[in-house]
Design a protein around this motif. Structure first.
Motif, PDB file in Angstrom:
ATOM      1  N   TYR A 136       6.864   1.286  -9.877  1.00 41.39           N
ATOM      2  CA  TYR A 136       6.319   0.381  -8.875  1.00 41.39           C
ATOM      3  C   TYR A 136       5.190   1.054  -8.119  1.00 41.39           C
ATOM      4  CZ  TYR A 136      10.752  -1.915  -9.769  1.00 41.39           C
ATOM      5  OH  TYR A 136      11.826  -2.522 -10.381  1.00 41.39           O
ATOM      6  N   ARG A 183       3.475  -7.450 -12.444  1.00 39.77           N
ATOM      7  CA  ARG A 183       3.843  -8.589 -11.593  1.00 39.77           C
ATOM      8  C   ARG A 183       4.046  -8.113 -10.159  1.00 39.77           C
ATOM      9  NH1 ARG A 183       7.791  -7.226 -14.847  1.00 39.77           N
ATOM     10  NH2 ARG A 183       7.185  -8.705 -16.423  1.00 39.77           N
ATOM     11  N   GLU A 184       3.894  -9.039  -9.225  1.00 46.97           N
ATOM     12  CA  GLU A 184       4.167  -8.707  -7.829  1.00 46.97           C
ATOM     13  C   GLU A 184       5.678  -8.767  -7.599  1.00 46.97           C
ATOM     14  OE1 GLU A 184       2.657  -9.758  -3.319  1.00 46.97           O
ATOM     15  OE2 GLU A 184       1.767 -10.818  -5.019  1.00 46.97           O
ATOM     16  N   VAL A 185       6.183  -7.813  -6.847  1.00 43.01           N
ATOM     17  CA  VAL A 185       7.620  -7.701  -6.586  1.00 43.01           C
ATOM     18  C   VAL A 185       7.995  -8.575  -5.392  1.00 43.01           C
ATOM     19  CG1 VAL A 185       9.456  -6.109  -5.864  1.00 43.01           C
ATOM     20  CG2 VAL A 185       7.739  -5.371  -7.535  1.00 43.01           C
ATOM     21  N   GLU A 186       9.097  -9.316  -5.535  1.00 35.48           N
ATOM     22  CA  GLU A 186       9.612 -10.137  -4.442  1.00 35.48           C
ATOM     23  C   GLU A 186      11.025  -9.729  -4.040  1.00 35.48           C
ATOM     24  OE1 GLU A 186       9.216 -14.193  -5.674  1.00 35.48           O
ATOM     25  OE2 GLU A 186       7.037 -14.025  -5.917  1.00 35.48           O
ATOM     26  N   ASP A 187      11.663  -8.888  -4.844  1.00 39.99           N
ATOM     27  CA  ASP A 187      13.037  -8.442  -4.609  1.00 39.99           C
ATOM     28  C   ASP A 187      13.112  -7.596  -3.333  1.00 39.99           C
ATOM     29  OD1 ASP A 187      15.476  -7.073  -4.584  1.00 39.99           O
ATOM     30  OD2 ASP A 187      15.552  -6.899  -6.762  1.00 39.99           O
ATOM     31  N   GLN A 188      13.864  -8.068  -2.354  1.00 44.84           N
ATOM     32  CA  GLN A 188      13.963  -7.386  -1.064  1.00 44.84           C
ATOM     33  C   GLN A 188      14.574  -5.989  -1.190  1.00 44.84           C
ATOM     34  OE1 GLN A 188      12.552  -8.429   1.842  1.00 44.84           O
ATOM     35  NE2 GLN A 188      11.687  -9.972   0.477  1.00 44.84           N
ATOM     36  N   LEU A 215      11.575  -3.972  -2.092  1.00 43.12           N
ATOM     37  CA  LEU A 215      10.546  -3.969  -1.046  1.00 43.12           C
ATOM     38  C   LEU A 215      10.922  -3.075   0.131  1.00 43.12           C
ATOM     39  CD1 LEU A 215       9.494  -7.741  -1.030  1.00 43.12           C
ATOM     40  CD2 LEU A 215       8.261  -5.800  -2.018  1.00 43.12           C
ATOM     41  N   SER A 229       1.668  -3.797   2.107  1.00 45.57           N
ATOM     42  CA  SER A 229       1.633  -5.263   2.084  1.00 45.57           C
ATOM     43  C   SER A 229       1.956  -5.841   0.712  1.00 45.57           C
ATOM     44  CB  SER A 229       0.246  -5.759   2.508  1.00 45.57           C
ATOM     45  OG  SER A 229      -0.095  -5.258   3.769  1.00 45.57           O
ATOM     46  N   TYR A 230       1.613  -5.103  -0.328  1.00 40.70           N
ATOM     47  CA  TYR A 230       1.825  -5.576  -1.701  1.00 40.70           C
ATOM     48  C   TYR A 230       2.567  -4.504  -2.488  1.00 40.70           C
ATOM     49  CZ  TYR A 230      -1.949  -8.690  -0.273  1.00 40.70           C
ATOM     50  OH  TYR A 230      -2.720  -9.593   0.404  1.00 40.70           O
ATOM     51  N   TYR A 255       3.856  -3.879  -6.590  1.00 42.01           N
ATOM     52  CA  TYR A 255       3.740  -4.377  -7.961  1.00 42.01           C
ATOM     53  C   TYR A 255       4.605  -3.565  -8.912  1.00 42.01           C
ATOM     54  CZ  TYR A 255      -0.439  -6.617  -6.088  1.00 42.01           C
ATOM     55  OH  TYR A 255      -1.302  -7.363  -5.330  1.00 42.01           O
TER      56      TYR A 255
END
Length: 198
Positions: free
Chosen positions: A6, A76-81, A84, A90-91, A93
């Motif tokens: 990541y 891909r952009e990560v959305e998994d808390q 994160l 801010s982003y 990946y």
């Protein structure tokens, strides 16, 4: 074990092209035996896929395997808390594997093997070095872009089943120092690397 890499940054990055869904094969010409033509590859793939309608437009040809395998990609952009929470950017990946920075060296006992195996081994190692070089170049290009536009980049590699766990190690490196010694980019599993611009 399924290691995933990541990259965190404060600037948005362009995701890698997922490619044309019509493409059924990517062929590296340097892996084909001498005399094998593009038409022969097409005929072979028609038979293998049992699709007589297959066309050349559905096959991507490359000169070298490194062109296919090489390169560093933003997937891909990560959305998994759970993931994160490791990052302060801010982003975040998911990327292809981070490249290796230690030299890829030949087996010191190589000369004890039969000549045919030595030739195959050397070809395989040359291909591995070419692929890794392409990955290194792509990775450095992305880091350079990020650190031109922002003041830090965060890198993390972990087993996909251990995303909730705390990192085993956190390390800070300065970008100028890394540019002098790229081996500082090598990291271990569950090691978090923060790269700051000077």
């Amino acid at each position: 074990m399924n290691l995933v890499s990541y990259l965190g940054t404060n600037t948005p990055l362009t995701l890698s092209n997922t490619g044309n869904q019509e493409v059924v094969a990517m062929i590296a010409r340097d892996t084909l035996e001498a005399g094998v033509t593009d038409e022969m590859v097409l005929d072979y793939l028609k038979e293998e896929t049992q699709n007589p309608e297959l066309t050349m437009k559905q096959i991507l040809f490359y000169d070298t395997e490194a062109e296919i395998m090489g390169g560093f990609e933003i997937l891909r952009e990560v959305e998994d808390q759970d993931l994160l929470k490791h990052f302060s950017t801010s982003y975040v990946y998911e990327t292809t594997d981070f490249p290796v920075w230690e030299p890829i060296e030949d087996d010191p006992d190589l000369e004890s093997y039969p000549q045919e195996q030595i030739v195959q081994y050397k070809q395989m190692m040359d291909e591995a070095r070419a692929v890794n070089k392409a990955q290194q170049e792509g990775f450095l290009k992305i880091l350079t872009t990020c650190l031109t536009e922002t003041d830090k980049v965060e890198l993390y590699t972990c087993d996909s089943t251990k995303a909730k766990e705390r990192e085993k190690n956190r390390r800070l490196e300065k970008w100028a120092t890394i540019q002098q010694n790229k081996r500082l980019l090598d990291s271990q599993e569950q090691e978090f690397l923060l790269i700051e611009k000077d």
